[in-house]
Design a protein around this motif. Structure first.
Motif, short mmCIF file in Angstrom:
data_model
loop_
_atom_site.label_atom_id
_atom_site.label_comp_id
_atom_site.label_asym_id
_atom_site.label_seq_id
_atom_site.Cartn_x
_atom_site.Cartn_y
_atom_site.Cartn_z
N UNK A 114 14.84 23.30 59.32
CA UNK A 114 15.75 24.43 59.16
C UNK A 114 15.61 25.39 60.34
N UNK A 115 14.36 25.70 60.68
CA UNK A 115 14.09 26.63 61.79
C UNK A 115 14.66 26.09 63.10
N UNK A 122 22.41 25.11 53.34
CA UNK A 122 22.83 24.68 52.00
C UNK A 122 22.27 23.30 51.62
N UNK A 123 21.73 22.58 52.59
CA UNK A 123 21.16 21.27 52.25
C UNK A 123 19.64 21.32 52.11
N UNK A 124 19.07 22.49 52.30
CA UNK A 124 17.62 22.61 52.33
C UNK A 124 16.96 22.07 51.07
N UNK A 125 17.50 22.41 49.90
CA UNK A 125 16.88 21.99 48.64
C UNK A 125 16.90 20.46 48.52
N UNK A 126 18.03 19.88 48.86
CA UNK A 126 18.15 18.41 48.80
C UNK A 126 17.18 17.73 49.76
N UNK A 158 14.48 18.88 50.86
CA UNK A 158 13.12 19.05 50.35
C UNK A 158 12.80 17.95 49.33
N UNK A 159 13.77 17.62 48.49
CA UNK A 159 13.58 16.51 47.53
C UNK A 159 13.36 15.18 48.27
N UNK A 160 14.15 14.95 49.28
CA UNK A 160 14.02 13.70 50.05
C UNK A 160 12.63 13.63 50.69
N UNK A 161 12.20 14.76 51.27
CA UNK A 161 10.92 14.77 51.98
C UNK A 161 9.73 14.59 51.04
N UNK A 162 9.93 14.87 49.74
CA UNK A 162 8.86 14.61 48.76
C UNK A 162 8.70 13.12 48.53
N UNK A 163 9.79 12.41 48.72
CA UNK A 163 9.81 10.98 48.45
C UNK A 163 9.44 10.14 49.68
N UNK A 164 9.97 10.53 50.81
CA UNK A 164 9.80 9.73 52.03
C UNK A 164 9.27 10.62 53.16
N UNK A 165 8.35 10.03 53.93
CA UNK A 165 7.68 10.78 55.00
C UNK A 165 8.69 11.28 56.04
N UNK A 166 8.34 12.37 56.66
CA UNK A 166 9.19 13.02 57.65
C UNK A 166 8.37 13.34 58.90
N UNK A 167 8.82 12.91 60.03
CA UNK A 167 8.23 13.32 61.30
C UNK A 167 9.20 13.04 62.44
N UNK A 168 9.34 14.03 63.31
CA UNK A 168 10.16 13.86 64.52
C UNK A 168 9.31 14.34 65.69
N UNK A 191 20.71 13.83 52.12
CA UNK A 191 20.78 13.60 50.69
C UNK A 191 21.18 12.18 50.32
N UNK A 192 21.80 11.48 51.26
CA UNK A 192 22.22 10.09 50.98
C UNK A 192 21.03 9.18 50.67
N UNK A 193 19.85 9.59 51.10
CA UNK A 193 18.66 8.77 50.83
C UNK A 193 18.29 8.75 49.35
N UNK A 194 18.89 9.66 48.58
CA UNK A 194 18.60 9.70 47.14
C UNK A 194 19.51 8.74 46.36
#
Ligand SMILES: *Cc1c(COP(=O)(O)O)cnc(C)c1O
Length: 345
Positions: free
Chosen positions: A14-15, A22-26, A28-38, A61-64
């Motif tokens: 986000x930063x 508006x997609x932040x909450x979604x 966040x749900x995705x990132x709980x399920x699948x690892x995130x790193x860039x 959100x499509x990952x859900x």
């Protein structure tokens, strides 16, 4: 100056304005399920919200969304795992997975259910058991390091594993499947290259999906590897919205050849859970591959492959040119009899 760090949380996305508020909450749900790193190297190469790099690494959100045909173990590693860290599907070669972490997490990863931060390194005893397995199976001709990304390991962790394999008489080839030279190129140092220099030949398979990934850092890393005599080949995943155009594929494969990397495999997207938005159809893939034939150097042509779900292996699924009626189709779509019946056929 503080060295830049990878982006690992939705807050950081986000930063950095990589996801809308508006997609932040979604997300966040995705990132709980699948690892995130860039990695910083990949962040630097993102130029817009829907560009080929952002699509590969920024969660959506499509990952859900999961489809009935999608699977947690899409290519069937589990049934072919005799000991932890080893997948032995083909008699002459095994996968060795010493780590299940990566410098970046691809949103379409086929091992997304098992790869990510946490307790994901083989413990000493498990690694010893994996090496024992290889030692006690003389039919194993090739050991393929994968994961996770094996080149995330430091040279001091790689060296003893490689020394153990180098000492096994029947292991004739060692292969690394990695994204590091492209996504985190600063990790490719003289010291790493030194660790990869053994009596047993080491081949490196670079995973890359778009020429936009290959910046100055990647070019330097590939030059260092190739210049050290390490043969380089590539694997690419066919991805909707990333590289599913003839232009994108042509550009990628030409860029690879120019960097002394031979395109090896173009993978059809695996049926990993939550990745349907990335998958093309096989017919679309074949049409793309057909477009490259005759228009791009033969050096630039990978084999289009499908990994059959359930652990049944990879098979080429490129278009055929022999028609079964005694004719063959040329790269421009014109059919000819073979053998020719007259000088004009
Ligand atoms: C992909 C894969 C290999 C390597 O296959 P190649 O066709 O030799 O590149 C080996 N073992 C397993 C389990 C694989 O999934």
């Amino acid at each position: 100056m503080v060295a830049p760090r990878p982006i690992r949380t939705p807050k950081e996305l986000l930063a950095q304005q990589l996801v809308p508020e508006e997609e932040f909450a979604t997300i966040t749900d995705v990132a709980k399920k699948y690892a995130l790193s860039i990695t910083p190297a990949m962040r630097d190469r993102i130029v817009g919200p829907d560009d080929p790099i952002a699509r590969q690494f920024v969660p959506t959100g499509q990952e859900l969304i999961s489809l009935p045909e999608e699977r947690e173990d899409p290519i069937g590693d589990d049934p072919f795992t005799p000991v932890k860290g080893i997948t032995h599907r083909y008699p002459d070669r095994v996968l060795l997975k010493p780590v299940l972490v990566c410098p970046v997490y691809c949103r379409f990863c086929f091992r997304r259910e098992v790869v990510g931060p946490g307790d994901s390194m083989l413990k000493e005893g498990q690694l010893a058991a994996a090496l024992d397995y290889i030692r006690s199976h003389p039919e194993i001709w090739e050991v393929i390091f994968t994961g996770g990304d094996p080149l995330i390991m430091s040279p001091s962790r790689l060296r003893p594993i490689l020394a153990a394999l180098d000492a096994i008489e029947h292991v004739k080839v060692i292969r690394f499947h990695t994204r590091v030279p492209v996504v985190d190129p600063d990790r490719v140092t003289e010291e790493v290259v030194g660790a990869l220099t053994l009596d047993t030949p080491v081949w490196v398979v670079v995973h890359t999906n778009h020429s936009q990934e290959i910046g100055p850092g990647a070019r330097r890393a590939l030059r260092l590897l190739a210049g050290s005599g390490i043969p380089l080949v590539s694997q690419t995943v066919l991805l909707k919205g990333v590289n599913d155009t003839p232009e994108a594929l042509e550009d990628l494969f030409r860029t690879l050849i120019v960097n002394r990397v031979k395109p090896y495999y173009l993978h059809h997207g695996d049926l990993a859970v939550g990745t349907s938005h990335f998958r093309t159809t096989i017919a679309e893939g074949q049409a793309l591959v057909r477009r490259l034939r005759g228009r791009v150097s033969g050096m630039c042509q990978p084999t289009y492959v499908l990994d059959i779900p359930g652990g049944h292996g990879k098979v080429p699924i490129g278009p055929g040119y022999l028609n079964g009626d005694g004719t063959v189709t040329d790269p421009w779509g014109i059919t000819h009899t073979y053998p020719p019946r007259s000088s004009t056929d």
